[in-house]
Design a protein around this motif. Structure first.
Motif, PDB file in Angstrom:
ATOM      1  N   ASN A   1      80.512  85.270  31.138  1.00 53.22           N
ATOM      2  CA  ASN A   1      81.033  86.631  31.010  1.00 53.22           C
ATOM      3  C   ASN A   1      80.580  87.330  29.726  1.00 53.22           C
ATOM      4  O   ASN A   1      81.113  88.363  29.367  1.00 53.22           O
ATOM      5  CB  ASN A   1      82.552  86.660  31.145  1.00 53.22           C
ATOM      6  CG  ASN A   1      83.246  85.743  30.184  1.00 53.22           C
ATOM      7  OD1 ASN A   1      82.617  84.932  29.527  1.00 53.22           O
ATOM      8  ND2 ASN A   1      84.554  85.856  30.098  1.00 53.22           N
TER       9      ASN A   1
ATOM     10  N   GLU B   1      81.846  89.922  25.533  1.00 52.23           N
ATOM     11  CA  GLU B   1      82.454  89.574  26.815  1.00 52.23           C
ATOM     12  C   GLU B   1      83.165  90.778  27.430  1.00 52.23           C
ATOM     13  O   GLU B   1      83.557  91.701  26.738  1.00 52.23           O
ATOM     14  CB  GLU B   1      83.459  88.432  26.643  1.00 52.23           C
ATOM     15  CG  GLU B   1      82.802  87.118  26.272  1.00 52.23           C
ATOM     16  CD  GLU B   1      83.784  85.978  26.166  1.00 52.23           C
ATOM     17  OE1 GLU B   1      84.719  85.903  26.994  1.00 52.23           O
ATOM     18  OE2 GLU B   1      83.620  85.162  25.247  1.00 52.23           O
TER      19      GLU B   1
ATOM     20  N   HIS C   1      83.929  92.798  31.638  1.00 49.54           N
ATOM     21  CA  HIS C   1      83.638  92.802  33.071  1.00 49.54           C
ATOM     22  C   HIS C   1      83.232  94.202  33.528  1.00 49.54           C
ATOM     23  O   HIS C   1      83.537  95.197  32.874  1.00 49.54           O
ATOM     24  CB  HIS C   1      84.845  92.297  33.882  1.00 49.54           C
ATOM     25  CG  HIS C   1      86.043  93.198  33.824  1.00 49.54           C
ATOM     26  ND1 HIS C   1      86.976  93.125  32.812  1.00 49.54           N
ATOM     27  CD2 HIS C   1      86.439  94.197  34.637  1.00 49.54           C
ATOM     28  CE1 HIS C   1      87.905  94.044  33.017  1.00 49.54           C
ATOM     29  NE2 HIS C   1      87.608  94.704  34.110  1.00 49.54           N
TER      30      HIS C   1
ATOM     31  N   ALA D   1      81.956  99.527  32.358  1.00 50.20           N
ATOM     32  CA  ALA D   1      82.433  98.175  32.059  1.00 50.20           C
ATOM     33  C   ALA D   1      83.558  98.243  31.026  1.00 50.20           C
ATOM     34  O   ALA D   1      83.731  99.237  30.334  1.00 50.20           O
ATOM     35  CB  ALA D   1      81.295  97.324  31.528  1.00 50.20           C
TER      36      ALA D   1
ATOM     37  N   ASN E   1      85.995  93.052  26.225  1.00 52.92           N
ATOM     38  CA  ASN E   1      87.111  92.180  25.884  1.00 52.92           C
ATOM     39  C   ASN E   1      86.906  91.706  24.443  1.00 52.92           C
ATOM     40  O   ASN E   1      86.314  90.653  24.206  1.00 52.92           O
ATOM     41  CB  ASN E   1      87.163  90.997  26.854  1.00 52.92           C
ATOM     42  CG  ASN E   1      88.243  90.004  26.505  1.00 52.92           C
ATOM     43  OD1 ASN E   1      89.108  90.278  25.687  1.00 52.92           O
ATOM     44  ND2 ASN E   1      88.192  88.839  27.120  1.00 52.92           N
TER      45      ASN E   1
END
Length: 172
Positions: A27, A114, A116, A137, A140
């Motif tokens: 990720n 990182e 998603h 996106a 994180n």
């Protein structure tokens, strides 16, 4: 600004290479910002072994028995941070935990790579996270503080992490 949080979990040897990015991370999808890590996998592992030996000896001297097989010797504290948080600020958190828990931090990492991809069907669910959005996106921003699971006297850190202690840590 993100709401601060910290979570304590059992650590594993593979965390050192994950944190230093010496191991592949699925990720890790961004490359626009740099990560930070205080020690390589081998440096962290060597420090961990050295400190564990000292703390195991302290336990055995204090109790007259061997360290229990199920003793948690490695704890990982995972915390979130903001885009503008510096490694110096993260080190203050690590030092605070080290002093409060009388333990040793063996590695500190800050991950900015990182996250998603936002799928079209859940776009509105991510509207509250605009400050973390990059194109399509969500980033994180988080860090890992790898700690010995024993204090300098060989007492378990896990036993110290009761609700009042966790509240104090969260407040700080």
């Amino acid at each position: 600004m993100a709401i601060s949080s910290i979570h304590f979990a059992s650590g594993h040897a593979g965390y050192f290479s994950h944190n230093s990015r010496e191991a592949h991370t699925n990720n890790a999808i961004f490359s626009d910002e740099e990560n930070y890590c205080s020690a390589t996998n081998s440096e962290a592992f060597e420090l961990f072994k050295k400190e564990l030996s000292l703390r195991t000896e302290a336990y055995e001297n204090r109790t007259g028995q061997k360290l229990q097989k199920n003793t948690q010797t490695h704890i990982s504290a995972i915390f979130n941070f903001n885009k503008d948080t510096t490694p110096e600020q993260a080190h203050k958190v690590a030092e605070y935990l080290e002093n409060l828990l009388d333990t040793k931090v063996v590695q500190l990492a800050m991950h900015r790579d990182e996250g998603h991809i936002i799928e079209d069907d859940n776009q509105d669910m991510h509207d509250a996270l605009k400050h973390l959005k990059v194109d399509n996106a969500i980033k994180n921003y988080h860090g890992h503080i790898e700690l010995l699971g024993l204090d300098s006297q060989g007492h378990s850190i896990r036993k110290k992490l009761d609700k009042p202690m966790l509240r104090e840590i969260q407040t700080e």
